[in-house]
Design a protein around this motif. Sequence first.
Motif, PDB file in Angstrom:
ATOM      1  N   ALA A 285       0.865  -1.170  -0.132  1.00 51.99           N
ATOM      2  CA  ALA A 285      -0.092   0.067  -0.120  1.00 51.99           C
ATOM      3  C   ALA A 285       0.819   1.199  -0.087  1.00 51.99           C
ATOM      4  O   ALA A 285       0.613   2.277  -0.767  1.00 51.99           O
ATOM      5  N   GLU A 286       2.038   1.342   0.658  1.00 50.51           N
ATOM      6  CA  GLU A 286       3.072   2.370   0.625  1.00 50.51           C
ATOM      7  C   GLU A 286       3.718   2.641  -0.783  1.00 50.51           C
ATOM      8  O   GLU A 286       3.691   3.573  -0.924  1.00 50.51           O
ATOM      9  N   LEU A 287       4.042   1.409  -1.328  1.00 49.54           N
ATOM     10  CA  LEU A 287       4.389   1.443  -2.626  1.00 49.54           C
ATOM     11  C   LEU A 287       3.411   2.317  -3.671  1.00 49.54           C
ATOM     12  O   LEU A 287       3.819   3.125  -4.251  1.00 49.54           O
ATOM     13  N   LEU A 288       2.040   1.834  -3.494  1.00 47.87           N
ATOM     14  CA  LEU A 288       1.099   2.412  -4.202  1.00 47.87           C
ATOM     15  C   LEU A 288       0.762   3.969  -3.902  1.00 47.87           C
ATOM     16  O   LEU A 288       0.675   4.707  -4.840  1.00 47.87           O
ATOM     17  N   ASN A 289       0.974   4.265  -2.760  1.00 48.79           N
ATOM     18  CA  ASN A 289       0.794   5.604  -2.211  1.00 48.79           C
ATOM     19  C   ASN A 289       1.927   6.531  -2.904  1.00 48.79           C
ATOM     20  O   ASN A 289       1.616   7.429  -3.347  1.00 48.79           O
ATOM     21  N   TYR A 290       3.172   5.798  -2.612  1.00 52.07           N
ATOM     22  CA  TYR A 290       4.230   6.664  -3.410  1.00 52.07           C
ATOM     23  C   TYR A 290       4.115   6.748  -4.884  1.00 52.07           C
ATOM     24  O   TYR A 290       4.158   8.067  -5.446  1.00 52.07           O
ATOM     25  N   VAL A 291       3.863   5.879  -5.564  1.00 49.66           N
ATOM     26  CA  VAL A 291       3.520   5.929  -7.038  1.00 49.66           C
ATOM     27  C   VAL A 291       2.334   7.034  -7.379  1.00 49.66           C
ATOM     28  O   VAL A 291       2.490   7.845  -8.349  1.00 49.66           O
ATOM     29  N   ARG A 292       0.969   7.112  -6.596  1.00 47.82           N
ATOM     30  CA  ARG A 292       0.205   8.072  -6.708  1.00 47.82           C
ATOM     31  C   ARG A 292       0.743   9.518  -6.631  1.00 47.82           C
ATOM     32  O   ARG A 292       0.129  10.325  -7.256  1.00 47.82           O
ATOM     33  N   THR A 293       1.729   9.626  -5.836  1.00 46.12           N
ATOM     34  CA  THR A 293       2.323  11.178  -5.850  1.00 46.12           C
ATOM     35  C   THR A 293       2.912  11.440  -6.771  1.00 46.12           C
ATOM     36  O   THR A 293       3.161  12.673  -7.070  1.00 46.12           O
ATOM     37  N   LYS A 294       3.171  10.626  -7.922  1.00 48.72           N
ATOM     38  CA  LYS A 294       4.037  10.870  -9.309  1.00 48.72           C
ATOM     39  C   LYS A 294       2.924  10.934 -10.222  1.00 48.72           C
ATOM     40  O   LYS A 294       3.573  11.196 -11.328  1.00 48.72           O
ATOM     41  N   ILE A 295       1.734  10.484 -10.302  1.00 44.82           N
ATOM     42  CA  ILE A 295       0.994  10.504 -11.307  1.00 44.82           C
ATOM     43  C   ILE A 295       0.767  11.933 -12.004  1.00 44.82           C
ATOM     44  O   ILE A 295       0.720  12.997 -11.075  1.00 44.82           O
ATOM     45  N   GLY A 296       1.007  11.902 -13.185  1.00 47.25           N
ATOM     46  CA  GLY A 296       0.843  13.264 -13.971  1.00 47.25           C
ATOM     47  C   GLY A 296       1.962  14.353 -13.850  1.00 47.25           C
ATOM     48  O   GLY A 296       1.999  15.327 -14.277  1.00 47.25           O
ATOM     49  N   LYS A 297       2.947  13.773 -13.146  1.00 44.62           N
ATOM     50  CA  LYS A 297       4.454  14.642 -13.121  1.00 44.62           C
ATOM     51  C   LYS A 297       5.550  13.989 -13.993  1.00 44.62           C
ATOM     52  O   LYS A 297       5.396  12.731 -13.978  1.00 44.62           O
ATOM     53  N   PRO A 298       6.126  14.686 -14.679  1.00 43.90           N
ATOM     54  CA  PRO A 298       7.266  14.280 -15.416  1.00 43.90           C
ATOM     55  C   PRO A 298       8.383  13.577 -14.309  1.00 43.90           C
ATOM     56  O   PRO A 298       8.537  13.871 -13.410  1.00 43.90           O
ATOM     57  N   ILE A 299       8.746  12.324 -14.796  1.00 39.06           N
ATOM     58  CA  ILE A 299       9.812  11.773 -13.879  1.00 39.06           C
ATOM     59  C   ILE A 299      11.046  11.661 -14.398  1.00 39.06           C
ATOM     60  O   ILE A 299      11.406  11.380 -15.749  1.00 39.06           O
ATOM     61  N   ASP A 300      12.192  12.242 -13.628  1.00 36.49           N
ATOM     62  CA  ASP A 300      13.490  12.186 -13.852  1.00 36.49           C
ATOM     63  C   ASP A 300      14.041  10.918 -13.950  1.00 36.49           C
ATOM     64  O   ASP A 300      13.735   9.801 -13.329  1.00 36.49           O
ATOM     65  N   ALA A 301      14.862  10.680 -15.266  1.00 38.56           N
ATOM     66  CA  ALA A 301      15.407   9.295 -15.231  1.00 38.56           C
ATOM     67  C   ALA A 301      16.309   8.745 -14.092  1.00 38.56           C
ATOM     68  O   ALA A 301      16.472   7.739 -13.775  1.00 38.56           O
TER      69      ALA A 301
END
Length: 124
Positions: free
Chosen positions: A84-100
């Motif tokens: 669940a914490e992994l999912l919560n973290y991923v949700r904070t990145k939705i819609g944002k550009p991810i630096d390689a």
Amino acid sequence: MSKVLVIGNGFDIALGLRSKYSDYINVMSGTTKNAFWPFRDLPKGKFSDCSLERHFYDYFHHNLTDNIDIGKEFYHVKWIDIEAELLNYVRTKIGKPIDADLAMADQHSFNNLKMMLQKYILNL
């Protein structure tokens, strides 16, 4: 060994295995409390404020309770659902550009989490 199978539905716990995620986080090895948990220290570096490592560091430190053990103070996490914490973290990145570089740092943190969990279970 690269894969570990843990039977769910409480069979492992009923058999006396300390296989809850909270056991993994809280176990003492030698004289080091939380010995297997890889996110005890404040992250440093370029992504110290927005990485998976920081997410788990913050979770760990926000969910600690004080306990007394053999006359010494130590910290204890009552409960965690790592998935669940992994999912919560991923949700904070939705819609944002991810630096390689951030993606690579997160991959390293995730691999470290897996490796230390495997180490813990093998230690059981």
